[in-house]
Design an enzyme around this catalytic site. Structure first.
Site, short mmCIF file in Angstrom:
data_model
loop_
_atom_site.label_atom_id
_atom_site.label_comp_id
_atom_site.label_asym_id
_atom_site.label_seq_id
_atom_site.Cartn_x
_atom_site.Cartn_y
_atom_site.Cartn_z
N ASN A 18 0.85 -1.19 0.00
CA ASN A 18 0.00 0.00 0.00
C ASN A 18 0.89 1.25 0.00
O ASN A 18 1.68 1.46 0.92
CB ASN A 18 -0.89 -0.06 1.25
CG ASN A 18 -1.86 1.09 1.32
OD1 ASN A 18 -2.28 1.64 0.30
ND2 ASN A 18 -2.22 1.47 2.53
N ASP A 41 -5.99 5.17 -9.58
CA ASP A 41 -7.40 4.83 -9.82
C ASP A 41 -8.28 6.05 -9.61
O ASP A 41 -8.19 6.70 -8.57
CB ASP A 41 -7.83 3.69 -8.89
CG ASP A 41 -7.10 2.40 -9.20
OD1 ASP A 41 -6.84 2.13 -10.39
OD2 ASP A 41 -6.75 1.65 -8.26
N LYS A 45 -16.93 8.03 -9.34
CA LYS A 45 -18.22 8.37 -8.73
C LYS A 45 -17.99 9.28 -7.52
O LYS A 45 -17.09 9.01 -6.71
CB LYS A 45 -18.95 7.10 -8.28
CG LYS A 45 -19.43 6.25 -9.43
CD LYS A 45 -20.16 5.01 -8.94
CE LYS A 45 -20.57 4.16 -10.14
NZ LYS A 45 -20.97 2.81 -9.75
N THR A 160 2.00 3.47 -21.30
CA THR A 160 1.52 2.13 -20.97
C THR A 160 0.23 1.83 -21.73
O THR A 160 -0.40 2.73 -22.29
CB THR A 160 1.23 2.00 -19.46
OG1 THR A 160 0.18 2.94 -19.13
CG2 THR A 160 2.46 2.31 -18.63
N SER A 161 -0.18 0.58 -21.68
CA SER A 161 -1.44 0.20 -22.34
C SER A 161 -2.59 0.95 -21.69
O SER A 161 -3.59 1.27 -22.35
CB SER A 161 -1.66 -1.30 -22.24
OG SER A 161 -1.70 -1.68 -20.88
N PHE A 162 -2.42 1.27 -20.42
CA PHE A 162 -3.49 2.02 -19.74
C PHE A 162 -3.67 3.38 -20.39
O PHE A 162 -4.79 3.82 -20.67
CB PHE A 162 -3.14 2.16 -18.25
CG PHE A 162 -4.24 2.79 -17.48
CD1 PHE A 162 -5.31 2.04 -17.04
CD2 PHE A 162 -4.23 4.14 -17.22
CE1 PHE A 162 -6.36 2.63 -16.35
CE2 PHE A 162 -5.27 4.74 -16.53
CZ PHE A 162 -6.33 3.98 -16.10
N GLU A 163 -2.55 4.07 -20.65
CA GLU A 163 -2.64 5.38 -21.30
C GLU A 163 -3.18 5.23 -22.72
O GLU A 163 -3.98 6.06 -23.17
CB GLU A 163 -1.27 6.06 -21.32
CG GLU A 163 -1.36 7.44 -21.98
CD GLU A 163 -0.07 8.24 -21.95
OE1 GLU A 163 0.93 7.75 -21.38
OE2 GLU A 163 -0.05 9.34 -22.51
#
Ligand SMILES: C[S@@+](CC[C@H](N)C(=O)[O-])C[C@H]1O[C@@H](n2cnc3c(N)ncnc32)[C@H](O)[C@@H]1O
Length: 181
Positions: A18, A41, A45, A160-163
């Site tokens: 963490n 993350d 919401k 990255t693949s996330f971007e």
């Protein structure tokens, strides 16, 4: 980690833990030159915003870990989180934004999607009486963020693949850079 091993690198440490606890307990105060938090993350919401990593308490841990003059680099593809980060760090006396006021207003690219309230380039409905031409309903594409404070893309940030997914979905990427005072 496979590449670290195959190249026999000895100057890399990987910790699965963490992040706030790592900053609080594993890193000596004033020991970090750069802290990078890329695409935390978003918890998009409203009721989940309190779960976001970057909060005042985390900023205090970051300030503790960083050397004076050390850098904290952040990137997010969620405009509402970018504004949240900017507000959290504006409230800290231990960081200065290296790009304060930059890329505000029309010098910034327009967001392609997202609801107006999560869009930092949306300045809110225009003020004025209906019918005068000054009153407008929500028009995200006319939005202007007058605050700015966005950094240019950090060259050292590996794409990255996330971007890539964020680009494919039409979301903008927001970089922020802060110096530990
Ligand atoms: C959206 S991904 C981004 C991954 C990567 N940084 C990138 O740019 O592609 C967010 C990552 O943060 C990790 N994460 C979320 N909360 C964390 C925490 N409290 N401490 C450490 N890692 C965390 C998740 O496991 C996930 O891998």
């Amino acid at each position: 980690m496979i590449k670290i091993n195959s190249r026999g690198l000895s100057n890399v440490r990987v910790v699965e833990a963490n992040a706030p606890e790592v900053l609080a307990t594993m890193l000596p105060a004033g020991s970090v030159s750069e802290l990078w938090v890329f695409f935390p993350d978003p918890w998009h919401k409203s009721r989940h915003h309190k779960r976001r990593l970057i909060q005042p308490a985390f900023a205090e841990l970051a300030a503790r870990s960083l050397k004076k003059g050390g850098l904290w680099r952040i990137a997010t593809d969620w405009s509402n989180y970018a504004v949240h980060v900017r507000e959290v760090l504006a409230g800290s006396t231990e960081f200065e934004n290296l790009h304060d006021g930059e890329r505000a207003a029309r010098t910034a690219p327009s967001p392609k999607c997202g609801n107006p309230e999560s869009n930092p380039w949306w300045a809110g409905p225009r003020q004025g009486r209906p019918g005068t031409g000054q009153h407008r309903a929500h028009r995200p594409n006319e939005g202007v963020d007058h605050v700015g404070g966005w950094a240019p893309r950090f060259d050292g940030r590996i794409r990255t693949s996330f971007e890539n997914k964020a680009h494919e979905a039409g979301r903008m990427i927001f970089d922020l850079s802060y110096r530990r005072i």
